[in-house]
Design an enzyme around this catalytic site. Structure first.
Site, short mmCIF file in Angstrom:
data_model
loop_
_atom_site.label_atom_id
_atom_site.label_comp_id
_atom_site.label_asym_id
_atom_site.label_seq_id
_atom_site.Cartn_x
_atom_site.Cartn_y
_atom_site.Cartn_z
CB SER A 116 43.26 42.58 40.48
OG SER A 116 42.93 43.44 39.47
CE1 TYR A 135 37.17 41.60 40.90
CE2 TYR A 135 38.72 43.28 39.26
CZ TYR A 135 38.18 42.56 39.81
OH TYR A 135 39.33 41.51 39.50
CE LYS A 184 39.54 40.33 42.51
NZ LYS A 184 39.80 38.47 43.25
CG ASN A 203 32.67 42.54 30.41
OD1 ASN A 203 31.83 43.17 30.55
ND2 ASN A 203 32.31 41.46 31.80
#
Ligand code: UFG
Length: 334
Positions: free
Chosen positions: A124, A148, A152, A197
Site C-alpha cells: 500500500s 496497519y 505492510k 471508513n
C-alpha cells in the site's frame, strides 16, 4: 497454463482478481477464512465468468492446511490479498493486526519457498508515510504511521530479507493507491461491514440515502480546494496491474516493486461533485474536523510500472464514480 492461488479471494480485490484471472485463461484457487466476506461472492464470479472457482475455506496463516494444499497440486504463483485493512481498527487492536497480517504473510512466504511458487504481495502507499515529495516514486523513504501501515512495511522488509537470502525467489510487491469502482457488471464490488471508513463507499451510501450526509474531513489543507487529494484508481486497472506483474514474474526477475496508481490527484470535493454529475444524484456533505493521521496529498508516480510492466491505468474518474454507483444500486436490489 498456470495455476494461481488467490488468498482473500472473496474480498473486494480478490473477487475482481479471480474474475480477471479466469478471463485470461488461468486456473485459479481461492483461499479465504470468510472473516469479512461471504462465499456468495464466488457465485457472482461464476455468473460473470461461467466458471466455478475451487474454494478452500481456510486461514492463509494455517501452515498445515496450506502445506496440504500446495503439496496436492502445482501452484505457480500466489496473489496474497488476505489481511485486515482498517486503519482505525488497527490502532484499537494492534496485536490482532500484527498476528493476522504477519502470520499469513509468513506462511505464504514459507510455502512459496518450499514449493517454488512466485508471490504477488498487496502492499500500500501507506508505506510511504507522510510524503516528503510528490508524486511518490518507489524510491521515496519508507515509514508507517499506524499499526496497519506497519504490517505492510514489516512484511515488505521481510520479503526483501527473504529475497536477499533466496535470489531465485520471484516476488512482486505492489503498492496500491486508492482503489475504487467495481466490475462493470455491478455483480461484485466493495462491501464494507458497518459504517464505511473509506471515501467512496461512504459517498455511495450517502447518495443511496443509507447515510444522512458525508463528513468531509477538513477543508483547510494546502490543496487547490482545501480538501484531501488522493490517487483514486479503478479496481479493474489495479487488477490489470497484477496480471502485468504475474507476466513479469515469469521472466524470473527476483524481487520487484511497483506503484499502482494513476498519477492523477483528485480532491475529496472534486470526487463528490463528479459523482453527483455523472450519476445524477445528490451527495449531501458537511465539512468537519480533519481526521487524525490523514495527509494533505498522496499520489503516485506510476512511470516505473509503465516502463517495466508495460502497465498503465486506463480508466478515469467518470468510470470510477459510475461503476461504484452501479455496484451500490445492485447491492441494494439484492
Ligand atoms: N474522507 C472524507 N470523509 C470520509 C472518508 C474519507 O473526507 O468519510 C477523505 C479523507 O480525509 C481523505 C480521502 O477522503 O482525504 C480518502 O480517504 P480514504 O479513507 O478513502 O483513504 P485513505 O487515503 O485515507 O487510505 C487509503 C486506504 C488505506 C491505505 C491508504 C494508502 O484506506 O488502507 O489509502 O494511501 F493505506
Amino acid at each position: 497454463m498456470s495455476t494461481i492461488l488467490v488468498t482473500g479471494g472473496t474480498g473486494y480485490l480478490g473477487s475482481h482478481m479471480l474474475t480477471e484471472l479466469v478471463r485470461q485463461g488461468y486456473d485459479t484457487l481461492c483461499v479465504d477464512n470468510l472473516h469479512n466476506s461471504s462465499p456468495a461472492v464466488l457465485d457472482a464470479v461464476r455468473t460473470i465468468t461461467g466458471k466455478a472457482i475451487p474454494f478452500i475455506k481456510a486461514d492463509a496463516a494455517d501452515t498445515a492446511v496450506m502445506d496440504k494444499l500446495f503439496s496436492s497440486r502445482r501452484i505457480d504463483a500466489v496473489i496474497h490479498f488476505a489481511g485486515h485493512k482498517a486503519v482505525g481498527e488497527s490502532v484499537a487492536h494492534p496485536l490482532m493486526y500484527y498476528r493476522n497480517n504477519y502470520d499469513s504473510a509468513l506462511t505464504m512466504l514459507e510455502m512459496c519457498l518450499k514449493y517454488g511458487s512466485a508471490l504477488v504481495f498487496s502492499s500500500s502507499a501507506t508505506v510511504y508515510g507522510v510524503p516528503h515529495f510528490l508524486p511518490l516514486t518507489e524510491e521515496h523513504p519508507l515509514s508507517a504511521v499506524n499499526p496497519y501501515g506497519r504490517t505492510k512495511l514489516y512484511i515488505e522488509e521481510t520479503i526483501r530479507d527473504v529475497s536477499a537470502a533466496h535470489p531465485d525467489f520471484n516476488v512482486s510487491i505492489l503498492r496500491y493507491f486508492n482503489p475504487v469502482g467495481a466490475h462493470e457488471s455491478g455483480l461484485i464490488g466493495e462491501n464494507p461491514n458497518g459504517i464505511p471508513n473509506n471515501l467512496m463507499p461512504f459517498v455511495c451510501q450517502t447518495a443511496a440515502g443509507i447515510r444522512k450526509e458525508l463528513h468531509v474531513f477538513g477543508n483547510d489543507y494546502d490543496t487547490p480546494d482545501g480538501t484531501g487529494v488522493r490517487d483514486f484508481i479503478h479496481v479493474t486497472d489495479l487488477i490489470a496491474g497484477h496480471i502485468a506483474a504475474l507476466k513479469k514474474l515469469e521472466t524470473r526477475p527476483g524481487c520487484i516493486i511497483h506503484n499502482l496508481g494513476t498519477g492523477q490527484g483528485t480532491s475529496v470535493l472534486e470526487m463528490v461533485r463528479r459523482f453527483e454529475e455523472i450519476n445524477g444524484v445528490r451527495v449531501p456533505y458537511r465539512i468537519v474536523e480533519r481526521r487524525p493521521g490523514d495527509v494533505a496529498s498522496c499520489y503516485a508516480d506510476p512511470s516505473k510500472a509503465r516502463r517495466e510492466l508495460g502497465w498503465e491505468a486506463q480508466k478515469g474518474l467518470d468510470d470510477m464514480v459510475r461503476d461504484s454507483w452501479l455496484w451500490q444500486q445492485h447491492s441494494m436490489a439484492r
